[in-house]
Scaffold this active site. Structure first.
Site, PDB file in Angstrom:
ATOM      1  N   THR A  86     -13.958   6.135  -2.161  1.00  0.00           N
ATOM      2  CA  THR A  86     -14.001   5.242  -0.994  1.00  0.00           C
ATOM      3  C   THR A  86     -12.579   5.041  -0.469  1.00  0.00           C
ATOM      4  OG1 THR A  86     -13.753   3.146  -2.198  1.00  0.00           O
ATOM      5  CG2 THR A  86     -16.001   4.029  -1.984  1.00  0.00           C
TER       6      THR A  86
ATOM      7  N   TYR B  93      -5.404 -11.607  -1.030  1.00  0.00           N
ATOM      8  CA  TYR B  93      -5.313 -10.223  -1.491  1.00  0.00           C
ATOM      9  C   TYR B  93      -5.133 -10.180  -3.025  1.00  0.00           C
ATOM     10  CZ  TYR B  93      -3.606  -5.475  -2.110  1.00  0.00           C
ATOM     11  OH  TYR B  93      -3.446  -4.174  -2.551  1.00  0.00           O
TER      12      TYR B  93
HETATM   13  N1  LIG Z   1      -0.108   0.348  -0.656  1.00  0.00           N
HETATM   14  C1  LIG Z   1       0.232  -0.320  -1.759  1.00  0.00           C
HETATM   15  O1  LIG Z   1       1.416  -0.611  -1.999  1.00  0.00           O
HETATM   16  C2  LIG Z   1      -0.834  -0.713  -2.743  1.00  0.00           C
HETATM   17  C3  LIG Z   1      -0.433  -1.356  -3.928  1.00  0.00           C
HETATM   18  C4  LIG Z   1      -1.413  -1.741  -4.846  1.00  0.00           C
HETATM   19  C5  LIG Z   1      -2.745  -1.468  -4.593  1.00  0.00           C
HETATM   20  N2  LIG Z   1      -3.108  -0.835  -3.439  1.00  0.00           N
HETATM   21  C6  LIG Z   1      -4.539  -0.567  -3.215  1.00  0.00           C
HETATM   22  O2  LIG Z   1      -4.712   0.810  -2.938  1.00  0.00           O
HETATM   23  C7  LIG Z   1      -5.943   0.988  -2.223  1.00  0.00           C
HETATM   24  C8  LIG Z   1      -5.731   1.947  -1.088  1.00  0.00           C
HETATM   25  O3  LIG Z   1      -4.820   1.386  -0.165  1.00  0.00           O
HETATM   26  P1  LIG Z   1      -3.698   2.223   0.610  1.00  0.00           P
HETATM   27  O4  LIG Z   1      -2.401   1.628   0.241  1.00  0.00           O
HETATM   28  O5  LIG Z   1      -3.908   3.678   0.439  1.00  0.00           O
HETATM   29  O6  LIG Z   1      -3.998   1.749   2.124  1.00  0.00           O
HETATM   30  P2  LIG Z   1      -4.657   2.506   3.361  1.00  0.00           P
HETATM   31  O7  LIG Z   1      -3.887   3.741   3.685  1.00  0.00           O
HETATM   32  O8  LIG Z   1      -4.793   1.469   4.413  1.00  0.00           O
HETATM   33  O9  LIG Z   1      -6.097   2.929   2.846  1.00  0.00           O
HETATM   34  C9  LIG Z   1      -7.135   1.992   2.773  1.00  0.00           C
HETATM   35  C10 LIG Z   1      -8.454   2.693   2.878  1.00  0.00           C
HETATM   36  O10 LIG Z   1      -9.483   1.697   2.786  1.00  0.00           O
HETATM   37  C11 LIG Z   1     -10.313   1.782   3.938  1.00  0.00           C
HETATM   38  N3  LIG Z   1     -10.708   0.465   4.407  1.00  0.00           N
HETATM   39  C12 LIG Z   1      -9.919  -0.549   4.830  1.00  0.00           C
HETATM   40  N4  LIG Z   1     -10.678  -1.575   5.251  1.00  0.00           N
HETATM   41  C13 LIG Z   1     -11.969  -1.199   5.104  1.00  0.00           C
HETATM   42  C14 LIG Z   1     -13.218  -1.810   5.393  1.00  0.00           C
HETATM   43  N5  LIG Z   1     -13.313  -3.021   5.953  1.00  0.00           N
HETATM   44  N6  LIG Z   1     -14.347  -1.119   5.120  1.00  0.00           N
HETATM   45  C15 LIG Z   1     -14.297   0.110   4.595  1.00  0.00           C
HETATM   46  N7  LIG Z   1     -13.140   0.753   4.312  1.00  0.00           N
HETATM   47  C16 LIG Z   1     -11.994   0.096   4.576  1.00  0.00           C
HETATM   48  C17 LIG Z   1      -9.471   2.456   5.014  1.00  0.00           C
HETATM   49  O11 LIG Z   1     -10.356   3.088   5.928  1.00  0.00           O
HETATM   50  P3  LIG Z   1     -10.047   3.245   7.498  1.00  0.00           P
HETATM   51  O12 LIG Z   1      -8.577   3.538   7.617  1.00  0.00           O
HETATM   52  O13 LIG Z   1     -10.902   4.417   7.892  1.00  0.00           O
HETATM   53  O14 LIG Z   1     -10.410   1.971   8.129  1.00  0.00           O
HETATM   54  C18 LIG Z   1      -8.647   3.432   4.205  1.00  0.00           C
HETATM   55  O15 LIG Z   1      -9.357   4.615   3.986  1.00  0.00           O
HETATM   56  C19 LIG Z   1      -6.388  -0.416  -1.800  1.00  0.00           C
HETATM   57  O16 LIG Z   1      -7.429  -0.849  -2.667  1.00  0.00           O
HETATM   58  C20 LIG Z   1      -5.150  -1.264  -2.016  1.00  0.00           C
HETATM   59  O17 LIG Z   1      -5.465  -2.607  -2.289  1.00  0.00           O
HETATM   60  C21 LIG Z   1      -2.187  -0.434  -2.510  1.00  0.00           C
END
Ligand SMILES: NC(=O)c1ccc[n+]([C@@H]2O[C@H](COP(=O)([O-])OP(=O)(O)OC[C@H]3O[C@@H](n4cnc5c(N)ncnc54)[C@H](OP(=O)(O)O)[C@@H]3O)[C@@H](O)[C@H]2O)c1
Length: 299
Positions: A23, A175
């Protein structure tokens, strides 16, 4: 740049018999995880909201030989999550790995799912329901991998009392609370699965991902700066989406963790989560509350 599968030490693992569902794979860590698992031979199905991005990742996966399907669903809607699960369950014979990675940060508080705060619903209730509904197709030795965060350490279980309100809402606290829920869900899930495993991880700090798109201007400026600065200047604390994906790829593919369950990982190492996350009574309370808000009951 070193590929995530090499960083995770699984570059020689053959996943050609495996079907994976990731996902939040339209961008960021999920996209890189999907591509890495496809390079290992897996058939990788993906989910997201942005159709154009989803189809583009699907095409990249097909170029790698994976017969991928892109599923579109907004996790702010409970019925969309349930429809997604039914759609996936109807199309795959068996799922070897479910990667619950989709996640979001909301600067403004709002309620969805008939009265649940949106960060909690999208980041926790959605994977809770999706995993519940996909359990029937999860392979006997299947793995559930959930993207959590070190930020979970900021939150306490008492904050779950506030998930049906957006009074005094703070985006970062919400968050952190949702990421604590990811870790506690993993522990509760591990107790309910038979021979399947459930683990979660901290991917690192990835300032270049889309996660910060709804953050306040100052946070967006800070993460932008952290993204463009050379690693030497940020003290090496930042990751790219590609390097961060090593953690999900490790948990999805490594034989080293085939029998490990209910654990939290940081940099592909098993790490104790916060004491709040390890509180079994609090995990039970959260599970009961999640069942109530999600409208599902685990047997
Ligand atoms: N970036 C960091 O520093 C960091 C640190 C710790 C944990 N994380 C975790 O890593 C995971 C991935 O995040 P990322 O950093 O790769 O960010 P990202 O590039 O924004 O990816 C997030 C993904 O989740 C999807 N998404 C967001 N809102 C959604 C919704 N309402 N319904 C369905 N899908 C949704 C987005 O889809 P669309 O773009 O198609 O809307 C995208 O595919 C998240 O769980 C985040 O909490 C990230």
């Amino acid at each position: 740049m070193t590929l995530p599968e090499a960083r995770a030490g699984v570059q020689d693992v053959d996943l050609s018999e495996s079907t994976v569902f990731v996902t939040g794979a339209t961008s960021g860590i999920g996209r890189e995880t999907a591509l890495a698992l496809a390079r290992l031979g897996a058939t990788v199905h993906i989910h997201g909201r942005d159709e154009e991005d989803g189809l583009s990742v699907r095409d990249d996966l097909r170029d790698l030989g994976s017969e991928s399907v892109f599923y579109r669903a907004d996790f702010a809607s409970r019925s969309a999550v349930r429809d997604l699960a039914a759609d996936v369950a109807g199309r795959v014979d068996e799922l070897d790995v479910l990667v619950n990675n989709a996640g979001a940060h909301f600067d403004e508080g709002h309620l969805v799912w008939d009265g649940a705060e949106a960060t909690f619903a999208v980041n926790h209730l959605a994977p809770f329901v999706l995993t519940h509904d996909l359990r029937e197709v999860l392979a006997a030795d299947g793995r559930v991998v959930t993207t959590a965060s070190e930020v979970h350490r900021r939150a306490s279980a008492s904050e779950f009392e506030n998930v049906q309100s957006v009074e005094d809402y703070d985006g970062f606290d919400a968050y952190a609370r949702s990421k604590l829920a990811n870790v506690m869900f993993t522990a509760g899930l591990a107790r309910r699965l038979d021979d399947q495993t459930a683990n979660c991880f901290h991917p690192g700090f990835v300032p270049g991902s889309g996660l910060w798109r709804n953050a306040p201007l100052l946070v967006r400026a800070g993460t932008r700066l952290a993204y463009v600065l050379p690693a030497a200047l940020t003290g090496g604390v930042t990751d790219t989406s590609r390097s961060a994906a090593r953690n999900a790829v490790y948990l999805a593919a490594s034989p080293d963790v085939a029998d490990v369950t209910g654990a939290y990982f940081d940099d592909c190492e098993r790490t104790p989560p916060s004491s709040a996350a390890s509180d079994v009574l609090a995990q039970r309370d959260l599970w009961a509350k999640s069942e109530e808000l999600a409208g599902v009951r685990w047997s």
